[in-house]
Design a protein around this motif. Structure first.
Motif, short mmCIF file in Angstrom:
data_model
loop_
_atom_site.label_atom_id
_atom_site.label_comp_id
_atom_site.label_asym_id
_atom_site.label_seq_id
_atom_site.Cartn_x
_atom_site.Cartn_y
_atom_site.Cartn_z
N GLU A 177 -41.89 14.63 33.10
CA GLU A 177 -42.37 13.94 34.29
C GLU A 177 -42.92 14.90 35.33
O GLU A 177 -43.88 14.58 36.03
CB GLU A 177 -41.26 13.09 34.91
N GLN A 202 -46.56 14.15 36.59
CA GLN A 202 -46.76 13.73 37.97
C GLN A 202 -47.23 14.87 38.88
O GLN A 202 -48.04 14.65 39.78
CB GLN A 202 -45.46 13.13 38.53
N PHE A 219 -38.70 7.95 39.00
CA PHE A 219 -38.42 7.30 37.72
C PHE A 219 -38.12 5.82 37.97
O PHE A 219 -37.57 5.45 39.00
CB PHE A 219 -37.20 7.93 37.03
#
Length: 217
Positions: free
Chosen positions: A163, A167, A131
């Motif tokens: 995320e 990701q 992050f």
């Protein structure tokens, strides 16, 4: 007259030597050439799908009798000429039937599911989610060395789920993350994961964890 008489004498000798059938071929060879025309196949354009022959719109070769007695009366095919080819192509554009593809349903077994779960768990364990966030900073306030930098907006469980999906391409339920309170500072963290006990843990590991690294912008 002398030439005509000479030609007749030659024909008489041919008839005597090779017989009347052979003489006919010499006298009129075009007759025997034309006899092969009816055995030539015709090129036609199919207007509908026909088993063992072709699909609608294709150009195939068929016997003249088959085309004349079967295909043409039922409008199953038309001659392969320019105007018919254009009409068939335009008709196919307007009325082309949608081909339904046969979809075979593959039944996923429990063993396959467990392999997928284990692969996803290993990806969560070995990969780090990163992050970048703005930190709180007041003008004139000194930054002490070693003091953790506080984020302007904390990272919640929903942020982690989003995320991880972006990701790592792994879908994680919010209930699978043990995060009692949001992450509020820059640094590296290990968030415990609540995964099924049936997924074997890596050697030397007591629990599954998700590595998180937060950096400031």
């Amino acid at each position: 007259m002398a030439y005509m008489q000479y030609g007749r004498n030659i024909l008489r000798h041919i008839v005597k030597d090779v017989g009347s059938q052979s003489s006919d071929r010499v006298v009129n060879p075009v007759l025997y050439v034309c006899q092969g025309v009816r055995y030539r196949k015709l090129e036609v354009i199919l207007t509908t799908n026909i088993d063992k022959l072709g699909k609608a719109g294709e150009t195939v070769k068929v016997a003249p009798g088959y085309f004349r007695n079967h295909l043409m009366p039922k409008l199953l095919a038309v001659p392969n000429i320019e105007k018919f080819a254009y009409l068939i192509s335009e008709q196919r554009k307007l009325y082309r039937p949608e081909e339904v593809e046969e979809v075979k349903e593959v039944v996923e077994t429990e063993e396959d599911k467990m392999k997928e779960y284990h692969t996803a768990a290993k990806r969560l364990e070995t990969t780090r989610v990163a992050f970048r966030r703005f930190i709180k900073f007041e003008k004139g306030q000194p930054v002490r060395k070693g003091e953790p930098l506080e984020l302007r907006s904390p990272i919640t469980k929903d942020d982690l789920v989003a995320e991880v999906a972006r990701q790592l391409s792994v879908q994680v339920e919010p209930e699978s993350l043990h995060l009692p309170s949001p992450l509020t500072h820059v640094g590296e963290f290990e968030v415990p994961l609540r995964l099924p006990k049936s997924i074997p843990l890596p050697e030397g590991k007591v629990r599954w964890t998700l590595k998180v690294k937060i950096r400031c912008k």
